[in-house]
Design a protein around this motif. Structure first.
Motif, PDB file in Angstrom:
ATOM      1  N   HIS A  80       0.754  -1.167   0.187  1.00 55.69           N
ATOM      2  CA  HIS A  80      -0.044   0.058   0.057  1.00 55.69           C
ATOM      3  C   HIS A  80       0.751   1.348  -0.127  1.00 55.69           C
ATOM      4  N   GLY A  81       0.358   2.323  -0.444  1.00 54.92           N
ATOM      5  CA  GLY A  81       1.037   3.691  -0.486  1.00 54.92           C
ATOM      6  C   GLY A  81       1.849   3.828  -1.708  1.00 54.92           C
ATOM      7  N   LYS A  82       2.401   5.122  -1.966  1.00 50.73           N
ATOM      8  CA  LYS A  82       3.259   5.284  -2.996  1.00 50.73           C
ATOM      9  C   LYS A  82       4.511   4.643  -2.809  1.00 50.73           C
ATOM     10  N   LYS A  83       5.004   4.005  -4.017  1.00 46.07           N
ATOM     11  CA  LYS A  83       6.066   3.240  -3.958  1.00 46.07           C
ATOM     12  C   LYS A  83       7.210   4.212  -5.051  1.00 46.07           C
ATOM     13  N   VAL A  84       8.469   3.856  -4.419  1.00 42.59           N
ATOM     14  CA  VAL A  84       9.670   4.620  -5.119  1.00 42.59           C
ATOM     15  C   VAL A  84      10.135   3.312  -5.958  1.00 42.59           C
ATOM     16  N   VAL A  85      10.081   3.744  -7.291  1.00 40.04           N
ATOM     17  CA  VAL A  85      10.753   2.845  -8.281  1.00 40.04           C
ATOM     18  C   VAL A  85      11.976   2.979  -8.369  1.00 40.04           C
ATOM     19  N   GLY A  86      12.699   1.788  -8.738  1.00 38.11           N
ATOM     20  CA  GLY A  86      14.285   1.832  -9.180  1.00 38.11           C
ATOM     21  C   GLY A  86      14.338   1.006 -10.385  1.00 38.11           C
ATOM     22  N   LEU A  87      14.627   1.845 -11.451  1.00 37.88           N
ATOM     23  CA  LEU A  87      14.828   1.534 -12.853  1.00 37.88           C
ATOM     24  C   LEU A  87      16.273   0.828 -12.953  1.00 37.88           C
ATOM     25  N   TYR A  88      16.475  -0.384 -13.267  1.00 35.37           N
ATOM     26  CA  TYR A  88      17.852  -0.828 -13.272  1.00 35.37           C
ATOM     27  C   TYR A  88      18.085  -1.125 -14.823  1.00 35.37           C
ATOM     28  N   GLY A  89      19.163  -0.692 -15.446  1.00 35.81           N
ATOM     29  CA  GLY A  89      19.663  -0.775 -16.709  1.00 35.81           C
ATOM     30  C   GLY A  89      19.492   0.200 -17.600  1.00 35.81           C
ATOM     31  N   LEU A  90      20.548   1.114 -17.993  1.00 36.25           N
ATOM     32  CA  LEU A  90      20.137   2.186 -18.910  1.00 36.25           C
ATOM     33  C   LEU A  90      21.012   1.932 -20.216  1.00 36.25           C
ATOM     34  N   THR A  91      21.740   1.071 -20.386  1.00 39.33           N
ATOM     35  CA  THR A  91      22.200   0.496 -21.701  1.00 39.33           C
ATOM     36  C   THR A  91      21.097  -0.052 -22.645  1.00 39.33           C
ATOM     37  N   TYR A  92      21.488  -0.347 -23.856  1.00 39.23           N
ATOM     38  CA  TYR A  92      20.366  -0.686 -24.852  1.00 39.23           C
ATOM     39  C   TYR A  92      20.357  -2.197 -24.833  1.00 39.23           C
ATOM     40  N   LYS A  93      21.407  -2.872 -24.384  1.00 36.92           N
ATOM     41  CA  LYS A  93      21.571  -4.296 -24.325  1.00 36.92           C
ATOM     42  C   LYS A  93      22.466  -4.997 -23.004  1.00 36.92           C
ATOM     43  N   PRO A  94      22.519  -6.120 -22.699  1.00 36.11           N
ATOM     44  CA  PRO A  94      23.017  -6.674 -21.594  1.00 36.11           C
ATOM     45  C   PRO A  94      24.596  -6.520 -21.609  1.00 36.11           C
ATOM     46  N   PHE A 150      25.187   0.667  -6.030  1.00 38.88           N
ATOM     47  CA  PHE A 150      24.185  -0.220  -5.938  1.00 38.88           C
ATOM     48  C   PHE A 150      23.399  -0.670  -4.572  1.00 38.88           C
ATOM     49  N   ASN A 151      24.086  -0.612  -3.550  1.00 36.34           N
ATOM     50  CA  ASN A 151      23.467  -0.567  -2.197  1.00 36.34           C
ATOM     51  C   ASN A 151      22.565   0.593  -1.867  1.00 36.34           C
ATOM     52  N   GLN A 152      23.295   1.741  -2.176  1.00 37.41           N
ATOM     53  CA  GLN A 152      22.290   2.921  -2.147  1.00 37.41           C
ATOM     54  C   GLN A 152      21.224   2.787  -2.944  1.00 37.41           C
ATOM     55  N   PHE A 153      21.284   2.357  -4.070  1.00 44.11           N
ATOM     56  CA  PHE A 153      20.107   2.345  -5.032  1.00 44.11           C
ATOM     57  C   PHE A 153      19.185   1.514  -4.407  1.00 44.11           C
ATOM     58  N   LEU A 154      19.598   0.239  -3.889  1.00 45.92           N
ATOM     59  CA  LEU A 154      18.607  -0.752  -3.178  1.00 45.92           C
ATOM     60  C   LEU A 154      17.866  -0.012  -2.048  1.00 45.92           C
ATOM     61  N   ASP A 155      18.562   0.689  -1.343  1.00 43.15           N
ATOM     62  CA  ASP A 155      18.225   1.161  -0.003  1.00 43.15           C
ATOM     63  C   ASP A 155      17.129   2.465  -0.110  1.00 43.15           C
ATOM     64  N   SER A 156      17.215   2.915  -1.455  1.00 46.42           N
ATOM     65  CA  SER A 156      16.270   4.169  -1.785  1.00 46.42           C
ATOM     66  C   SER A 156      15.070   3.853  -2.558  1.00 46.42           C
ATOM     67  N   ILE A 157      14.760   2.549  -2.748  1.00 47.13           N
ATOM     68  CA  ILE A 157      13.613   1.949  -3.480  1.00 47.13           C
ATOM     69  C   ILE A 157      12.706   1.126  -2.899  1.00 47.13           C
ATOM     70  N   ASP A 158      11.782   1.028  -3.390  1.00 48.07           N
ATOM     71  CA  ASP A 158      10.564  -0.103  -2.929  1.00 48.07           C
ATOM     72  C   ASP A 158      10.251  -1.087  -3.808  1.00 48.07           C
ATOM     73  N   VAL A 159      10.433  -0.537  -5.111  1.00 54.49           N
ATOM     74  CA  VAL A 159      10.270  -1.526  -6.438  1.00 54.49           C
ATOM     75  C   VAL A 159      11.137  -1.577  -7.393  1.00 54.49           C
ATOM     76  N   LEU A 160      11.872  -2.596  -7.782  1.00 55.34           N
ATOM     77  CA  LEU A 160      12.634  -2.764  -8.741  1.00 55.34           C
ATOM     78  C   LEU A 160      12.024  -3.056 -10.025  1.00 55.34           C
ATOM     79  N   LEU A 161      12.502  -2.270 -11.164  1.00 53.75           N
ATOM     80  CA  LEU A 161      12.098  -2.519 -12.417  1.00 53.75           C
ATOM     81  C   LEU A 161      13.217  -2.807 -13.269  1.00 53.75           C
ATOM     82  N   ILE A 162      13.607  -4.363 -13.625  1.00 50.24           N
ATOM     83  CA  ILE A 162      14.866  -4.564 -14.450  1.00 50.24           C
ATOM     84  C   ILE A 162      14.565  -4.306 -15.944  1.00 50.24           C
ATOM     85  N   PHE A 163      15.113  -3.450 -16.347  1.00 55.54           N
ATOM     86  CA  PHE A 163      15.074  -3.275 -18.125  1.00 55.54           C
ATOM     87  C   PHE A 163      16.241  -3.952 -18.599  1.00 55.54           C
TER      88      PHE A 163
END
Length: 403
Positions: free
Chosen positions: A299-313, A357-370
Motif C-alpha cells: 500500500h501507499g506510494k512506491k519509489v521505483v528503481g529502474l535498473y539498466g540504462l544501456t540498450y542491451k546486456p 548499488f547498495n544506495q540504489f537498493l536502499d532508496s527504492i521500494d520496487v525494482l524494475l529490471i530493464f
C-alpha cells in the motif's frame, strides 16, 4: 603494407577496425573529438569492449597513430554517425557530408573512400558522389556488421559486403578486409550494398516486434509469453524471438526508418514494427504501475528503481536505449519518484541516477529490471534480502513479476 589508411570516426566501429587493420597497414585514426584522441594517445580507449584492450595495446606497439585532422592517405574508411530525421524518416547526411568535404580537402586523386556507416539506399549517389564531380576518387560502401560487446570477434568472423563501381576497387578493398576477416566477402554494386545492410536490421526489427506483440496478447489472456514461445519454437521452421522492453542501439532502432523515409507508401509493415517496438518502454512501465496501484506490491506510494540504462546486456552503450526512451516520456513527478542505476554507466545521463548499488537498493521500494546485466543476476540474493518487489521485462528471474 605501404598503403596508408585514414580511419575517420573512432567509435564502436571505427576504432576496432583501425586496430585490426594496423597489423598489415599503416593506419592513422581520426576523430574530431579532442578528448577521444587525447585518451587514445595516452594509452586509454573510450568504451568497454571484450578483447579491445589487448588489440589496442598490440596496435600501439605496431605504431598506430591518432589525430584530430584528416590525413592525406591512399584509403579512407568512414565510420561516422548516420541518424535519421525524425519528421521525414530519411537519413540525416550531415556527419557524412562533413566528413566527405574534409576528405576532399586533403585526399589525392584516385584515393579510395570506403563508407562503413549504415546509410539509406541511394545515399552515396545523392549526397556523396556530387561532392567529387571535380575530383577523381573511387567510392565504396562496406557496411559494418557488428554486435557491441563482441566487436572484435564479429569483425573477424562475420561475412562482409562490398559495393563499388569498379571490380578492381572491390578486389582491392576485399583484400584489405581479408587481412583480418576470415569469412566470405561479397562484392556487388553500391546501392545493393546500401540496401542489403538496412534490410538485415529491418528483418530483425520486424521479428522483435512480433515477439513484443505476442507479449501483449499473452498478457491480456493471462498466459506466460515465454512458455508460449518456447513451445511454438519446437516447430522445426519456427524461431520466435523473446520480447523485451523495447529496441535500442545504433542499428535496429534506426535503420528501418531509412526504408520508410525512402518509400513510405510501400513500408506499412516496417512502420508498424517500429511503432510496436517504440511502444514497449511505456507499455512495460504502464503494466508495472497498474500492478502497484492494484496493491500487488503493498500500500501507499512506491519509489521505483529502474535498473539498466544501456540498450542491451553487458555493454556500456546507451544509444537509443529503451530506458532512455522511457525517461523522455515520464512526467516530472514520475522522474522525481524514480531512481536509476546501471553498473556499466558511470557518467550521469539522467536525473536521480545513482552509482552505488547498495544506495540504489536502499532508496527504492520496487525494482524494475530493464536490462539483465550479469551484475543483477549475481546480486539477486541481495535484492531478495531487501524484500523489494521485482518487476522484470526480460525473464531474468523466474520469481519476479513479468511486465
Amino acid at each position: 603494407m605501404n598503403k596508408l589508411i585514414n580511419v575517420i570516426g573512432l567509435g564502436y566501429v571505427g576504432l576496432p577496425t583501425a586496430l585490426l587493420l594496423s597489423e598489415n597497414y599503416r593506419v592513422i585514426g581520426t576523430d574530431k573529438d579532442e578528448q577521444v584522441v587525447q585518451r587514445l594517445r595516452s594509452g586509454k580507449h573510450s568504451f568497454h569492449e571484450a578483447e579491445l584492450q589487448v588489440v589496442y595495446e598490440q596496435s600501439l606497439a605496431r605504431g598506430i597513430t591518432f589525430a584530430n585532422e584528416y590525413q592525406k592517405a591512399d584509403i579512407y574508411i568512414v565510420a561516422v554517425p548516420t541518424p535519421f530525421l525524425v519528421k521525414s524518416k530519411k537519413v540525416d547526411p550531415k556527419y557524412l557530408v562533413d566528413a566527405m568535404n574534409e576528405i576532399k580537402a586533403v585526399c589525392p586523386n584516385d584515393a579510395i573512400i570506403v563508407i562503413e556507416s549504415t546509410i539509406a539506399p541511394g545515399t552515396i549517389d545523392s549526397y556523396v558522389r556530387p561532392l567529387f564531380v571535380d575530383k577523381q576518387v573511387k567510392l565504396c560502401h562496406a557496411p559494418e556488421r557488428v554486435l557491441p560487446g563482441n566487436i572484435i570477434q564479429e569483425l573477424t568472423n562475420n561475412s562482409r559486403t562490398i559495393g563499388a563501381d569498379e571490380a578492381a576497387v572491390s578486389e582491392e578493398i576485399k583484400q584489405m578486409y581479408q587481412s583480418f576477416c576470415k569469412e566470405d566477402i561479397i562484392c556487388t554494386d553500391i546501392c545493393t550494398a546500401e540496401i542489403s545492410k538496412v534490410i538485415e536490421n529491418t528483418y530483425r526489427d520486424i521479428n522483435i516486434a512480433y515477439a513484443n506483440e505476442l507479449k501483449k496478447i499473452c498478457t491480456n489472456m493471462g498466459l506466460d509469453t515465454y512458455e508460449v514461445i518456447r513451445i511454438a519454437n519446437y516447430h522445426p521452421r519456427v524461431n520466435v524471438l523473446n520480447p523485451g522492453p523495447g529496441v535500442g542501439g545504433h542499428c535496429i532502432s534506426v535503420d528501418p526508418w531509412f526504408l520508410v523515409g525512402e518509400d513510405s507508401e510501400n513500408t506499412p509493415l516496417i512502420q508498424q514494427a517500429r511503432n510496436i517496438n517504440d511502444s514497449m518502454p511505456s507499455y512495460v512501465w504502464g503494466k508495472m504501475k497498474q500492478a502497484i496501484e492494484a496493491g500487488e506490491s503493498g500500500h501507499g506510494k512506491k519509489v521505483v528503481g529502474l535498473y539498466g540504462l544501456t540498450y542491451k546486456p553487458n555493454v556500456d552503450d546507451i544509444r537509443e536505449s529503451p530506458a532512455l526512451q522511457l525517461y523522455k516520456q515520464l512526467n516530472p513527478e514520475e522522474k522525481s519518484e524514480t531512481y536509476f542505476f546501471d553498473p556499466l554507466v558511470s557518467t550521469k545521463v539522467v536525473e536521480n541516477q545513482l552509482t552505488d548499488f547498495n544506495q540504489f537498493l536502499d532508496s527504492i521500494d520496487v525494482l524494475l529490471i530493464f536490462v539483465p546485466h550479469d551484475h543483477i543476476k549475481q546480486k539477486y540474493d541481495e535484492v531478495v534480502k531487501k524484500k523489494i518487489k521485482i518487476f522484470d521485462t526480460n525473464k531474468t528471474f523466474e520469481q519476479a513479476a513479468q511486465v
